[in-house]
Design a protein around this motif. Structure first.
Motif, short mmCIF file in Angstrom:
data_model
loop_
_atom_site.label_atom_id
_atom_site.label_comp_id
_atom_site.label_asym_id
_atom_site.label_seq_id
_atom_site.Cartn_x
_atom_site.Cartn_y
_atom_site.Cartn_z
N LEU A 1 0.83 -1.21 0.00
CA LEU A 1 0.00 0.00 0.00
C LEU A 1 0.87 1.26 0.00
N SER B 1 -4.84 8.98 -1.59
CA SER B 1 -4.09 7.73 -1.53
C SER B 1 -3.57 7.42 -0.13
N THR C 1 -6.75 8.32 2.97
CA THR C 1 -7.98 7.55 2.74
C THR C 1 -7.73 6.05 2.73
N LEU C 2 -6.55 5.64 2.27
CA LEU C 2 -6.28 4.21 2.10
C LEU C 2 -5.19 3.70 3.04
N ALA D 1 -14.52 2.18 5.07
CA ALA D 1 -15.09 2.25 3.72
C ALA D 1 -16.45 2.94 3.70
#
Length: 233
Positions: free
Chosen positions: A25, A54, A57-58, A164
């Motif tokens: 990631l 990116s 959020t992730l 999510a």
């Protein structure tokens, strides 16, 4: 004795599979930043938007989730948590040591890739904004997800649903839900340090930092309270 407890918890956070996912990631965040820079000339808000989309959020929430839920929760399920009970360490101290072990594992794997992505898209200021926002977000996320891992055997699933659905969808529907999302405050830190007026829930950088620290303190306090009441055979 404190060092022994720290090392014991830290071992539970270092699974190869979880670390590999976080490294992947992190690499994705850096690659996306590079592609965004090559694709077009970005405004200041656009640069921070790349970091947010990116990194905040992730990578930061998912990485924090993977590390934190693999600590006390798995120790409880495997029975190794009982070994902590045999040591003359107060359970509030175990909570702090467990949190520290999780944070030490998670922070380099989340904050450094986001800082590198910030450097790519926004230079030194972008790197600094990415580093601080990712660091403060990781501090809060790891505390909350460590507590979640102790409370539920489905912590990863619940955490993914929160990230999510709540942060990704519901928090975007209005100021009220946004104020109950960690990412809102992380984004405010990113915007403030990056020199862009914050939009999310209209909170200042200082307010965002205070909220993230407060969430961390409350979560670690609840972990200590839960450990105090938990009976492990």
């Amino acid at each position: 004795m404190n060092a022994a407890v720290f090392r014991m918890v830290r071992r539970e956070t270092g699974g190869r599979g979880r670390t590999a996912v976080m490294l992947a990631l992190g690499l994705l965040v850096v690659v996306l930043a590079g592609l965004a820079t090559l694709a077009s000339s970005l405004s200041a808000r656009g640069e921070l938007g790349v970091i947010n989309a990116s990194g905040l959020t992730l990578l930061v929430p998912v990485g924090s989730l993977l590390v934190a839920t693999g600590a006390l929760g798995e120790m409880r399920d495997s029975g190794t948590l009982s070994y902590l009970w045999l040591r003359p360490v107060a359970r509030w101290r175990i909570a702090i040591l467990a949190y520290a072990a999780v944070l030490v594992r998670a922070l380099p794997l989340t904050a450094l890739p986001v800082a590198l992505a910030g450097l790519i898209v926004g230079g030194v200021q972008g790197a600094f904004a990415g580093l601080l926002s990712a660091a403060f977000a990781t501090v809060a996320y790891t505390a909350v997800f460590l507590l979640l891992g102790l409370l539920s055997r489905r912590a990863v699933l619940i955490g993914l649903v929160y990230v999510a659905l709540w942060e990704g969808v519901v928090a975007g529907l209005g100021t009220g839900p946004a104020r109950v999302a960690i990412r809102t405050y992380a984004r405010s830190v990113l915007d403030g340090v990056g020199g862009v007026q914050a939009r999310d829930a209209e909170v200042s950088t200082l307010t965002a930092v205070v909220v993230l620290v407060a969430v961390t303190v409350v979560a670690v306090g609840l972990i200590a309270q839960r450990l105090q009441r938990l009976d492990v055979p």
